[in-house]
Design an enzyme around this catalytic site. Structure first.
Site, PDB file in Angstrom:
ATOM      1  N   HIS A   5      12.192 -65.189   3.730  1.00  0.00           N
ATOM      2  CA  HIS A   5      12.326 -65.158   5.093  1.00  0.00           C
ATOM      3  C   HIS A   5      11.425 -66.233   5.996  1.00  0.00           C
ATOM      4  O   HIS A   5      10.369 -66.574   5.153  1.00  0.00           O
ATOM      5  CB  HIS A   5      12.114 -63.638   5.872  1.00  0.00           C
ATOM      6  N   ARG A   9       7.237 -65.370  15.895  1.00  0.00           N
ATOM      7  CA  ARG A   9       6.793 -64.611  16.817  1.00  0.00           C
ATOM      8  C   ARG A   9       7.317 -64.792  18.129  1.00  0.00           C
ATOM      9  O   ARG A   9       7.566 -65.841  18.571  1.00  0.00           O
ATOM     10  CB  ARG A   9       5.167 -64.527  16.892  1.00  0.00           C
ATOM     11  N   GLU A  64      12.953 -63.324  10.221  1.00  0.00           N
ATOM     12  CA  GLU A  64      12.215 -62.105  10.833  1.00  0.00           C
ATOM     13  C   GLU A  64      11.712 -62.316  12.193  1.00  0.00           C
ATOM     14  O   GLU A  64      10.805 -63.494  12.436  1.00  0.00           O
ATOM     15  CB  GLU A  64      10.966 -61.871   9.877  1.00  0.00           C
ATOM     16  N   GLU A 125      17.622 -76.648  13.596  1.00  0.00           N
ATOM     17  CA  GLU A 125      18.077 -77.864  12.997  1.00  0.00           C
ATOM     18  C   GLU A 125      19.622 -77.231  12.855  1.00  0.00           C
ATOM     19  O   GLU A 125      19.683 -76.420  11.773  1.00  0.00           O
ATOM     20  CB  GLU A 125      17.430 -78.259  12.049  1.00  0.00           C
TER      21      GLU A 125
END
Length: 148
Positions: A5, A9, A64, A125
């Site tokens: 993953h 934040r 995540e 992207e």
């Protein structure tokens, strides 16, 4: 080695989920909250990977999102680099995103690549699956906006 993953934040979980789920079409596959650690983790999968990632039982790339409950200012999102997604139709995808009010910072002039940014200024992207599409308007003459 297997890619698991990418962690980002985020400062506003609801706004970020609206972006990734509502605009980008990703699906939440797992959520963990830690009272003691004062954070929430939300794992998202691209629509093509969501079934494989459900419950995290099968390997699939996920994103995540880490939301720390205590306010914190995050800077340097551009230093992170970017998260890349392959799309079936770059023009249709960019149109949907632009129609949602999100700026396409680097339009898909070449029919192959575009960039946009999340609410926390992380670069995303988009890459055309397979060969580049022939250039077409309004994208072919669109200019870059801001940084990407």
């Amino acid at each position: 080695m297997r890619y698991l993953h990418t962690m980002l934040r985020v400062s506003n979980l609801d706004e970020t989920l609206a972006f990734f789920c509502g605009v980008m079409g990703m699906q939440e596959v797992k959520r963990t909250e830690s009272e003691q650690g004062r954070f929430t983790l939300v794992f998202l999968a691209a629509s093509g990977d969501a079934q494989q990632a459900q419950g995290m039982e099968m390997p699939a790339p996920v994103l995540e999102l880490t939301y720390n409950w205590d306010p914190e200012e995050y800077t340097g999102g551009r230093n992170f680099g970017h998260v890349a997604f392959e799309v079936d139709d770059i023009y249709a995808t960019c149109r949907k995103i632009a129609d949602s009010g999100i700026t396409i910072n680097r339009p898909p002039r070449d029919g192959h690549m575009a960039f946009l940014r999340t609410p926390d200024n992380i670069s995303i992207e988009l890459l055309q699956k397979g060969a580049a599409q022939p250039p077409q308007e309004p994208w072919a003459s669109a200019q870059n906006v801001g940084v990407w």
